[in-house]
Design a protein around this motif. Structure first.
Motif, PDB file in Angstrom:
ATOM      1  N   SER A  45      35.566  61.369  45.896  1.00 35.80           N
ATOM      2  CA  SER A  45      36.748  60.917  46.642  1.00 35.80           C
ATOM      3  C   SER A  45      37.851  60.416  45.719  1.00 35.80           C
ATOM      4  O   SER A  45      38.267  59.253  45.784  1.00 35.80           O
ATOM      5  CB  SER A  45      36.354  59.797  47.626  1.00 35.80           C
ATOM      6  N   PRO A  46      38.357  61.280  44.822  1.00 40.58           N
ATOM      7  CA  PRO A  46      39.321  60.816  43.821  1.00 40.58           C
ATOM      8  C   PRO A  46      40.605  60.260  44.421  1.00 40.58           C
ATOM      9  O   PRO A  46      41.182  59.314  43.893  1.00 40.58           O
ATOM     10  CB  PRO A  46      39.599  62.083  42.994  1.00 40.58           C
ATOM     11  N   GLN A  47      41.078  60.853  45.567  1.00 41.76           N
ATOM     12  CA  GLN A  47      42.306  60.340  46.183  1.00 41.76           C
ATOM     13  C   GLN A  47      42.147  58.891  46.631  1.00 41.76           C
ATOM     14  O   GLN A  47      43.122  58.146  46.682  1.00 41.76           O
ATOM     15  CB  GLN A  47      42.721  61.199  47.391  1.00 41.76           C
ATOM     16  N   THR A  48      40.924  58.520  46.950  1.00 39.76           N
ATOM     17  CA  THR A  48      40.656  57.142  47.374  1.00 39.76           C
ATOM     18  C   THR A  48      40.378  56.240  46.183  1.00 39.76           C
ATOM     19  O   THR A  48      40.987  55.173  46.025  1.00 39.76           O
ATOM     20  CB  THR A  48      39.449  57.110  48.336  1.00 39.76           C
ATOM     21  N   THR A  49      39.475  56.668  45.320  1.00 40.45           N
ATOM     22  CA  THR A  49      39.019  55.823  44.210  1.00 40.45           C
ATOM     23  C   THR A  49      40.157  55.461  43.258  1.00 40.45           C
ATOM     24  O   THR A  49      40.291  54.304  42.842  1.00 40.45           O
ATOM     25  CB  THR A  49      37.905  56.533  43.434  1.00 40.45           C
ATOM     26  N   ALA A  50      40.994  56.442  42.907  1.00 40.77           N
ATOM     27  CA  ALA A  50      42.058  56.191  41.932  1.00 40.77           C
ATOM     28  C   ALA A  50      43.010  55.109  42.420  1.00 40.77           C
ATOM     29  O   ALA A  50      43.413  54.218  41.650  1.00 40.77           O
ATOM     30  CB  ALA A  50      42.826  57.492  41.659  1.00 40.77           C
ATOM     31  N   TYR A  51      43.363  55.160  43.691  1.00 41.52           N
ATOM     32  CA  TYR A  51      44.319  54.178  44.216  1.00 41.52           C
ATOM     33  C   TYR A  51      43.660  52.825  44.465  1.00 41.52           C
ATOM     34  O   TYR A  51      44.322  51.785  44.343  1.00 41.52           O
ATOM     35  CB  TYR A  51      44.989  54.730  45.472  1.00 41.52           C
ATOM     36  N   LEU A  52      42.377  52.815  44.804  1.00 39.56           N
ATOM     37  CA  LEU A  52      41.679  51.544  44.952  1.00 39.56           C
ATOM     38  C   LEU A  52      41.606  50.809  43.611  1.00 39.56           C
ATOM     39  O   LEU A  52      41.732  49.574  43.559  1.00 39.56           O
ATOM     40  CB  LEU A  52      40.273  51.770  45.498  1.00 39.56           C
ATOM     41  N   VAL A  53      41.393  51.559  42.527  1.00 40.47           N
ATOM     42  CA  VAL A  53      41.368  50.944  41.195  1.00 40.47           C
ATOM     43  C   VAL A  53      42.714  50.286  40.892  1.00 40.47           C
ATOM     44  O   VAL A  53      42.773  49.155  40.393  1.00 40.47           O
ATOM     45  CB  VAL A  53      41.030  52.000  40.121  1.00 40.47           C
ATOM     46  N   HIS A  54      43.801  50.973  41.221  1.00 36.56           N
ATOM     47  CA  HIS A  54      45.122  50.401  40.950  1.00 36.56           C
ATOM     48  C   HIS A  54      45.391  49.171  41.805  1.00 36.56           C
ATOM     49  O   HIS A  54      45.927  48.164  41.324  1.00 36.56           O
ATOM     50  CB  HIS A  54      46.221  51.437  41.180  1.00 36.56           C
ATOM     51  N   ILE A  55      45.026  49.220  43.068  1.00 40.06           N
ATOM     52  CA  ILE A  55      45.235  48.061  43.952  1.00 40.06           C
ATOM     53  C   ILE A  55      44.432  46.863  43.440  1.00 40.06           C
ATOM     54  O   ILE A  55      44.904  45.719  43.461  1.00 40.06           O
ATOM     55  CB  ILE A  55      44.857  48.420  45.396  1.00 40.06           C
ATOM     56  N   ALA A  56      43.220  47.110  42.940  1.00 37.76           N
ATOM     57  CA  ALA A  56      42.410  46.031  42.369  1.00 37.76           C
ATOM     58  C   ALA A  56      43.084  45.449  41.128  1.00 37.76           C
ATOM     59  O   ALA A  56      43.071  44.230  40.907  1.00 37.76           O
ATOM     60  CB  ALA A  56      41.017  46.549  42.027  1.00 37.76           C
ATOM     61  N   LEU A  57      43.697  46.311  40.321  1.00 39.76           N
ATOM     62  CA  LEU A  57      44.406  45.835  39.128  1.00 39.76           C
ATOM     63  C   LEU A  57      45.587  44.952  39.509  1.00 39.76           C
ATOM     64  O   LEU A  57      45.851  43.929  38.865  1.00 39.76           O
ATOM     65  CB  LEU A  57      44.878  47.029  38.295  1.00 39.76           C
ATOM     66  N   VAL A  58      46.298  45.325  40.567  1.00 43.88           N
ATOM     67  CA  VAL A  58      47.406  44.493  41.063  1.00 43.88           C
ATOM     68  C   VAL A  58      46.889  43.120  41.466  1.00 43.88           C
ATOM     69  O   VAL A  58      47.493  42.082  41.141  1.00 43.88           O
ATOM     70  CB  VAL A  58      48.121  45.171  42.251  1.00 43.88           C
ATOM     71  N   ALA A  59      45.756  43.087  42.160  1.00 46.02           N
ATOM     72  CA  ALA A  59      45.174  41.815  42.601  1.00 46.02           C
ATOM     73  C   ALA A  59      44.822  40.916  41.412  1.00 46.02           C
ATOM     74  O   ALA A  59      44.970  39.691  41.477  1.00 46.02           O
ATOM     75  CB  ALA A  59      43.926  42.072  43.453  1.00 46.02           C
ATOM     76  N   LEU A  60      44.382  41.516  40.305  1.00 48.50           N
ATOM     77  CA  LEU A  60      44.066  40.740  39.115  1.00 48.50           C
ATOM     78  C   LEU A  60      45.323  40.254  38.393  1.00 48.50           C
ATOM     79  O   LEU A  60      45.321  39.190  37.751  1.00 48.50           O
ATOM     80  CB  LEU A  60      43.226  41.588  38.146  1.00 48.50           C
ATOM     81  N   THR A  61      46.393  41.017  38.509  1.00 46.06           N
ATOM     82  CA  THR A  61      47.632  40.693  37.782  1.00 46.06           C
ATOM     83  C   THR A  61      48.436  39.605  38.475  1.00 46.06           C
ATOM     84  O   THR A  61      49.111  38.808  37.813  1.00 46.06           O
ATOM     85  CB  THR A  61      48.490  41.966  37.631  1.00 46.06           C
TER      86      THR A  61
END
Length: 392
Positions: free
Chosen positions: A151-167
């Motif tokens: 599910s690359p369309q899902t996983t790639a964007y979830l990783v970015h959203i998680a990075l935003v949450a950490l930032t």
């Protein structure tokens, strides 16, 4: 950290777009890649002034939230072109809100506590590295996700959203640097003076003859490497991760060359601009040869040359723009510079369209001829002085 995270979200699409090539036309895919510039350029020009009034932190926090929203919109798009387009434009607005104020913030924090004239250009280099690192790491890791994870369309964007949450908490705790907002009367008086100062910078000889002609080639060089060549050169069954590797090599070269660009600038302000444009010309000619031969080794070598051109022109353009601007105009001048650089995101679409009329290699050779005119303008910015000797 905020500039890195937003840069990640902006450029991760270079790898993820491989997923959409089966269901969307080549023109649509290239248009989606560059579409975020539609939201970015107006946001750059508006949010730079907003950050002068409200402070850098507030604007960067809003940019991060908007970046996450853009990723979420694409995440739930279901592959629909219109929805992906809307998400890309939201990502563009977030990038425009982050890059100008973020660069000014990095410079202001870099200059804090330093005597005037020391560490010149350090802020520009740090800003360029933060931006370029996000641009490089985003597509590289997203390429791995698309190539091998489900599910690359899902996983790639979830990783970015998680990075935003950490930032977000990191930015929340960062020190503010912009001057505190003045009252309405003071803002009205300062606003007119600031506008006049900005126009003075943007119409100065150095800006018009050095920054204006070379800035579009910053991302013009980068996007030819990371968006055009991976499509025109067959990568077999590894298109996603291969595109990510090309992007990482391109932008990694852009980071590696930036200390050299600063050393060149100390020797001569014209040198990094001329070296950068010469690298653009060489890179475009190498790109034409790469398209003709389909060589993967030549593809990587071309990525290095075009990436070096990108990094050289980015850091030297930022440094010159910062040196021309005053404390009250720096954010707007930097935003204008970035707006000019993002015109280069039109290059993949132009190659796609013109490539249907002529061979793509011929289009790239023609582009190298246009780059030669930008190189020539640096002779107007910094005329070559001839030393004459007279008999005593």
């Amino acid at each position: 950290m905020a500039v890195f995270t937003v840069g990640w979200g902006a450029n991760m699409f270079a790898s993820v777009l491989q997923v959409y090539r089966g269901s969307l036309s080549g023109f649509q895919v290239d248009a989606l890649f560059g579409a975020y510039a539609v939201g970015l350029i107006p946001a750059l020009l508006v949010m730079a002034r907003v950050s002068d009034r409200l402070g850098r932190r507030r604007v960067l926090l809003a940019a991060l939230l908007l970046c996450a929203l853009g990723s979420a919109v694409i995440l739930f798009s279901g592959g629909a072109f219109g929805t992906i387009l809307a998400g890309r434009i939201l990502v563009g607005v977030s990038a425009g809100s982050a890059f100008g104020p973020g660069t000014a913030w990095i410079k202001e924090l870099s200059d804090t506590g330093k005597p005037a004239g020391t560490g010149a250009g350090a802020g520009a280099q740090r800003s360029a590295i933060a931006l370029t690192a996000g641009f490089a790491v985003g597509p590289l890791l997203s390429g791995v996700v698309v190539q091998w994870l489900p599910s690359p369309q899902t996983t790639a964007y979830l990783v970015h959203i998680a990075l935003v949450a950490l930032t977000l908490p990191v930015v929340w705790r960062a020190s503010e640097s912009a001057p505190s907002a003045a009252g309405p009367t003071a803002r009205a008086g300062h606003g007119a003076r600031r506008g006049a100062e900005v126009m003075s910078v943007l119409t100065s000889r150095l800006f018009v003859t050095a920054v204006l002609p070379t800035a579009p080639w910053v991302f013009g060089a980068a996007t030819v490497s990371l968006a055009v060549l991976p499509v025109l050169v067959p990568l077999g069954g590894y298109a996603a991760v291969g595109g990510g590797v090309v992007a990482a090599v391109t932008l990694g070269s852009g980071i590696a060359v930036q200390p050299f660009a600063r050393r060149l600038a100390r020797r001569s302000p014209a040198a990094p601009f001329r070296t950068g444009m010469a690298s653009v010309i060489a890179g475009l000619l190498a790109a034409a040869l790469t398209v003709t031969t389909g060589s993967l080794l030549l593809l990587l070598a071309t990525a290095v040359v075009l990436g070096a051109a990108y990094g050289m022109l980015l850091v030297s353009g930022l440094q010159l723009a910062e040196s021309l601007a005053g404390p009250q105009t720096i954010s707007t001048v930097i935003a204008t510079f970035y707006s000019l650089t993002y015109l280069g995101f039109a290059f993949p679409v132009l190659v796609q369209v013109l490539g249907k009329l002529w061979h793509p290699a011929l289009v790239l050779i023609t582009a190298s001829a246009l780059a030669t005119t930008a190189l020539a303008t640096t002779l107007i910015a910094w005329p070559v002085r001839r030393t004459t000797h007279t008999a005593s």
